[in-house]
Design an enzyme around this catalytic site. Structure first.
Site, mmCIF file in Angstrom:
data_model
loop_
_atom_site.group_PDB
_atom_site.id
_atom_site.type_symbol
_atom_site.label_atom_id
_atom_site.label_comp_id
_atom_site.label_asym_id
_atom_site.label_seq_id
_atom_site.Cartn_x
_atom_site.Cartn_y
_atom_site.Cartn_z
ATOM 1 N N HIS A 281 -0.019 -9.931 -5.700
ATOM 2 C CA HIS A 281 -1.424 -9.117 -5.488
ATOM 3 C C HIS A 281 -2.135 -9.684 -6.453
ATOM 4 O O HIS A 281 -3.275 -8.824 -6.258
ATOM 5 C CB HIS A 281 -1.286 -8.022 -4.709
ATOM 6 N N LYS B 21 -16.231 -0.568 -3.701
ATOM 7 C CA LYS B 21 -15.071 -1.376 -3.756
ATOM 8 C C LYS B 21 -14.248 -0.947 -4.488
ATOM 9 O O LYS B 21 -14.990 0.638 -4.801
ATOM 10 C CB LYS B 21 -15.044 -2.975 -4.327
ATOM 11 N N ARG B 22 -12.908 -0.510 -5.136
ATOM 12 C CA ARG B 22 -12.596 0.316 -6.040
ATOM 13 C C ARG B 22 -12.974 0.249 -7.700
ATOM 14 O O ARG B 22 -13.582 -0.385 -7.053
ATOM 15 C CB ARG B 22 -10.715 0.014 -6.189
ATOM 16 N N LYS C 9 -13.931 -4.942 -11.522
ATOM 17 C CA LYS C 9 -14.716 -4.962 -11.090
ATOM 18 C C LYS C 9 -15.621 -5.545 -11.040
ATOM 19 O O LYS C 9 -17.729 -5.888 -10.640
ATOM 20 C CB LYS C 9 -14.762 -4.522 -9.636
ATOM 21 N N THR D 54 -11.676 -9.047 -0.965
ATOM 22 C CA THR D 54 -11.645 -9.523 0.738
ATOM 23 C C THR D 54 -12.415 -8.639 1.484
ATOM 24 O O THR D 54 -13.457 -9.728 2.968
ATOM 25 C CB THR D 54 -9.679 -8.115 1.784
ATOM 26 N N LYS E 200 -15.788 -10.177 4.604
ATOM 27 C CA LYS E 200 -15.924 -9.081 5.707
ATOM 28 C C LYS E 200 -17.666 -9.410 5.303
ATOM 29 O O LYS E 200 -18.394 -9.315 6.830
ATOM 30 C CB LYS E 200 -16.139 -7.874 5.216
HETATM 31 C C1 26V Z 1 -0.690 -2.382 -8.184
HETATM 32 C C2 26V Z 1 0.170 -1.471 -8.569
HETATM 33 C C3 26V Z 1 0.374 -1.149 -10.077
HETATM 34 C C4 26V Z 1 1.153 -0.325 -10.258
HETATM 35 C C5 26V Z 1 0.545 1.205 -9.432
HETATM 36 C C6 26V Z 1 0.281 1.343 -7.882
HETATM 37 C C7 26V Z 1 -0.101 -0.071 -7.945
HETATM 38 C C8 26V Z 1 -0.236 -0.197 -6.271
HETATM 39 C C9 26V Z 1 -0.602 -1.575 -6.148
HETATM 40 C C10 26V Z 1 -0.677 -2.482 -6.825
HETATM 41 C C11 26V Z 1 -0.466 -4.072 -6.215
HETATM 42 C C12 26V Z 1 -2.534 -4.872 -6.616
HETATM 43 C C13 26V Z 1 -3.546 -4.039 -5.239
HETATM 44 C C14 26V Z 1 -4.440 -4.879 -4.824
HETATM 45 O O1 26V Z 1 -4.590 -3.606 -4.184
HETATM 46 N N1 26V Z 1 -5.016 -5.826 -5.407
HETATM 47 C C15 26V Z 1 -5.555 -6.218 -4.461
HETATM 48 O O2 26V Z 1 -4.968 -7.428 -3.305
HETATM 49 C C16 26V Z 1 -5.782 -7.982 -2.842
HETATM 50 C C17 26V Z 1 -4.962 -8.192 -0.755
HETATM 51 O O3 26V Z 1 -4.483 -9.134 -1.369
HETATM 52 C C18 26V Z 1 -6.666 -8.491 -3.461
HETATM 53 O O4 26V Z 1 -7.737 -8.792 -2.625
HETATM 54 C C19 26V Z 1 -7.205 -7.745 -4.661
HETATM 55 O O5 26V Z 1 -8.355 -9.321 -4.613
HETATM 56 C C20 26V Z 1 -6.060 -7.380 -5.485
HETATM 57 O O6 26V Z 1 -6.794 -6.702 -6.661
#
Ligand code: 26V
Length: 810
Positions: free
Chosen positions: A355, A543-544, A549, A651, A655
């Site tokens: 992701h 968004k975050r 971003k 995403t 929406k």
């Molecule tokens: C990474 C990490 C890194 C370490 C700390 C905890 C943590 C938690 C989650 C992630 C994964 C990436 C986070 C995320 O939400 N990515 C988003 O995923 C969406 C669904 O695929 C995508 O639409 C977004 O572009 C992407 O930023």
């Protein structure tokens, strides 16, 4: 469900008396909500039982979606809708003088996720159930979800999210299905009858207790399961006799330390820190999940040798990657299979989605930490690594750099992404561009070694929650024009395209949007005390909060517009309301500083009578699923302005589009595919291309200082960050200033500034023509069907999990 209003009403009244021992009219809305939730859960229970019986009978393949995060939001409304009970329920309650919406609002959001990745998991559960796929979630039942955000003096303050405070009617604790997860200790290796046997000894056992939530499909009699694990001590009894010897306090300390595993969701989603508690969380739910899957499979007569024909495990990013060595451990140590067979079964079962390409988010665990916590799992990972590296040595003789880049264990660390690629049969990105970057840049070497594993599955969103539920006005219009086939077949929305040229339909779209805007305006007034003009453009970025971003880009252009309006209050622009919402990771200083900046701009602009008829700025606190459901249907303009290449998919872009907002975007993530769908004239694209960004990254050549020196508007707004205009404390926004100037503007904000401002002028001129604007909104709605997560899930099913899964229940 076939139920009539009177039966429903009677059942509700009885339920209320049952659980509260009183009459409805004597109670409060929270009690009324509890009774309603409990009644609906009873209805679902039958369906749930039926579905499970059916799965056991048919023996069809079961999909398990493993994820550290499930961001479900509220469940009452969606469950009622999916059961087909919404109208009956509304009417029955109305007869009791209860407004269903008042009760819905009392439900706490189930906020067990950070953002995109967690919400995607929730949309996928909804789609799997609605498509009749036997797909279940497996994760952690955090006692505290994603923190609650308060804005105090313009700053983010984090409060704990005690979402279980009022109880949770949807979950069922299944203590009898608990599993024991083992941490630490040593591995005893013995030779028993010529077989090497590995036994973990002196370990610390943790009891994993499952809490199951039903996931109801849309009008199809399916209820799948989301199983979330909670950590408890194996023996929950205190030894009171040892109280006097001081052991009692130790026992409590021990209990707390075990329970801390499922205590809290880590609030970071893009910056990896090697915290041992997080590694514990990962192994905890993965081990419990896999043990329970295999226990269930065997209890129903399954032969372990055919496990891969009957189950798939999908890992949502690298967080559940330990599923690979854990499955190996069970097959080898507990089921007695040989390595080759266990490996074939494991890799057939596991598939992995990436992701993010942000390097700082890659999970790498220090070997010592890993080995100490998971000694047997580490041995297995070592073996996987050795076998893999020996294949690499054969293929790439002498190419040490390449081999060490691909190795699973290197530089004193275990690299989870490499393990995930090696140990699964499918690796997918979440949008076309993202997948291409994975293949050609990020995971180049692994891709050339395993070209057939890599594939793309562009994300999607459930149109049931994000259109039917959150935008009933628009849903009505769609049903009245194109019929309701799009509910089951969202790509039928394309039939709306021809209606979007109709003036009457355009007026209707405008009327619906206006109503949604009025509702949001009320909320803004209630929460922030700001009166906004509902005929202004609602320009929304939610968004975050993150550097990539680029909320900063949005801020700078508002500051620029403010400068232009103060110089010339008669400047001909259509009034705009800039709406922001989003949370910053508690430890991410720059992101928190951006929130302060947005609030400082809001303060300045909203209180300046010279401009505040034309522009207003609003930051809504505590962005979550429920707030998104109110904001998105009210947006005119959707801001998707990340630095190209950095947003894997996005995403919220989908929406907004589905709710008839027009997108202003860089060619990043799924924006590219949205643009391809609607055509250039129906989206506002600006900024650097991926090729240009990648070239800057590889070859350098970018100087933000040059731009600052040459561009007067930019120089003015950058200087405004530290000249006292937005804060008496001139140092307040220093970190943003430094980032953009001395640190050479990592996210190319200044580079894209001009084209963003120019493109916004186009937005302005088109908005002035209401009919044209609504025509474009209509085209966006019509083309949004492919971004339903039903399409995504069908692609996962056919391309990854097994083609036999789909279409059987439509
Ligand atoms: C990474 C990490 C890194 C370490 C700390 C905890 C943590 C938690 C989650 C992630 C994964 C990436 C986070 C995320 O939400 N990515 C988003 O995923 C969406 C669904 O695929 C995508 O639409 C977004 O572009 C992407 O930023």
């Amino acid at each position: 469900m076939a139920l009539d209003k009177n039966t429903f009403k009677k059942a509700y009244e009885n339920k209320y008396k049952d659980i509260h021992g009183d009459e409805i009219e004597n109670g409060n809305n929270l009690q009324r909500y509890e009774a309603l939730g409990s009644l609906i859960r009873d209805y679902v229970s039958w369906l749930w039982l039926d579905t499970n019986k059916r799965y056991n009978k048919t023996g069809e393949k079961q999909i398990y979606y493993f994820s550290m995060e499930f961001l479900l939001g509220r469940l009452l409304g969606d469950t009622l809708m999916n059961l087909g009970l919404i109208d009956i329920c509304k009417e029955a309650l109305a007869e009791l003088n209860i407004d269903l919406r008042d009760l819905e609002e009392l439900e706490e959001d189930q906020g067990l996720g950070n953002g995109g990745l967690g919400r995607l998991a929730a949309c996928f559960l909804d789609s799997m159930a609605s498509l009749g796929i036997a797909g279940h979630g497996c994760g952690i039942r955090y006692k505290y979800g994603f923190f609650e955000q308060k804005i105090i003096d313009g700053k983010q303050v984090e409060l704990s999210d005690n979402w279980l405070r009022q109880g949770n009617v949807w979950e069922r604790r299944k203590i009898e299905k608990s599993e024991v997860v083992k941490f630490g200790g040593e591995v005893k290796v013995e030779n028993i009858d010529g077989r090497i046997v590995f036994t973990q000894i002196n370990y610390e056992p943790v009891l994993a207790v499952p809490y199951d939530t039903p996931i109801v499909g849309y009008e199809n009699n399916v209820a799948n399961t989301l199983r979330l694990w909670s950590a408890e001590t194996v023996s929950n009894e205190f030894d009171y006799s040892s109280f006097s010897s001081g052991e009692y306090l130790k026992a409590i300390e021990y209990k707390n330390s075990v329970e801390s595993i499922s205590q809290v969701l880590y609030p970071e989603d893009s910056f990896y820190e090697g915290k041992i508690l997080r590694l514990k969380q990962q192994y905890f739910f993965v081990s419990a999940g896999i043990q329970s899957i295999i226990r269930h499979y065997k209890a129903h007569g399954g032969n372990i040798k055919f496990l891969d024909e009957k189950i798939s495990i999908h890992i949502n990013d690298t967080h559940p990657t330990l599923a690979i060595p854990e499955l190996m451990r069970i097959l080898l140590d507990e089921e007695g299979l040989g390595w080759e067979e266990a490996w074939r079964i494991t890799t057939n079962i596991v598939s992995y989605t990436n992701h993010t390409i942000l390097a700082e988010a890659l999970e790498k665990w220090p070997i010592d930490m890993f080995k100490g916590l998971l000694p047997r799992i580490y041995m297995i990972v070592e073996e996987i690594n050795e076998r893999f590296c020996s294949d690499l040595w054969n293929k790439y003789i002498g190419q040490w750099e390449k081999i060490s880049d691909m190795a699973i264990i290197a530089d004193g660390q275990v690299r989870m992404a490499n393990l995930a690629v090696v140990g699964s049969h499918s690796v997918n990105g979440v949008a076309k561009l993202h997948t291409e970057i994975l293949k050609k840049e990020e995971m180049k070497n692994l891709y050339y070694f395993y070209p057939n594993k890599f594939n793309n599955k562009t994300n999607g969103i459930t149109h049931r929650r994000w259109l039917l539920r959150s935008n009933p006005g628009l849903t009505n219009l769609l049903c009245n024009t194109i019929g309701d086939s799009f509910i089951k077949h969202p790509t039928d929305l394309i039939n709306f395209e021809k209606f979007t040229y109709d003036k009457g339909v355009q007026e209707e779209l405008e009327r619906i949007k206006k109503k949604n805007k009025e509702r949001l305006a009320e909320k803004i007034y209630k929460k922030n005390g700001i009166i906004v003009d509902t005929s202004s453009i609602f320009d929304v970025q939610v968004k975050r909060i993150h550097g990539y971003k680029r909320q900063t880009l949005n801020c700078l252009r508002i500051m620029d517009l403010y400068n232009k309006l103060t110089n010339n209050p008669n400047l001909d622009i259509h009034p705009r309301t800039f709406i922001f919402a989003g949370k910053a990771a508690p430890g991410y200083y720059l992101a928190k500083n951006i929130i302060e900046l947005i609030n400082a701009i809001a303060d300045k602009v909203n209180n300046d009578p010279l401009v505040n008829k034309k522009i207003k700025v609003v930051f809504l606190e505590n962005y979550n699923v429920s707030l998104a459901e109110e904001i998105i249907p009210a947006a005119d303009l959707s801001e998707q302005i990340s630095t190209t290449t950095k947003e894997a998919s996005g995403t919220s872009n989908m929406k907004f589009m589905m709710n008839g907002a027009i997108t202003i975007a860089t060619l990043d993530g799924a924006n590219i595919e949205i643009s391809d769908e609607v055509g250039n004239n129906n989206i506002f694209i600006f900024g650097l291309t991926a090729r240009q960004v990648l070239s800057y990254i590889e070859n350098g050549g970018y100087s933000s200082q040059d731009i600052y020196n040459k561009n007067e508007s930019i120089k003015n707004v950058i200087d405004d960050l530290i000249n006292g205009k937005y804060s008496k404390d001139r140092e307040k926004f220093r970190s943003i200033y430094d980032h953009l100037t001395i640190f050479n503007d990592e996210f190319y904000v200044l580079k894209d500034f001009d084209s963003y401002v120019e493109t916004n002028k186009k937005v302005d001129s088109i908005f002035k023509d209401m009919y044209k604007w609504q025509e474009i909104c209509g085209i966006n709605i019509a083309h949004s069907g492919v971004f339903s997560s039903d399409r995504t899930i069908q692609q996962y099913a056919t391309g990854i999990w097994g083609p036999e899964l789909i279409y059987k229940n439509l």
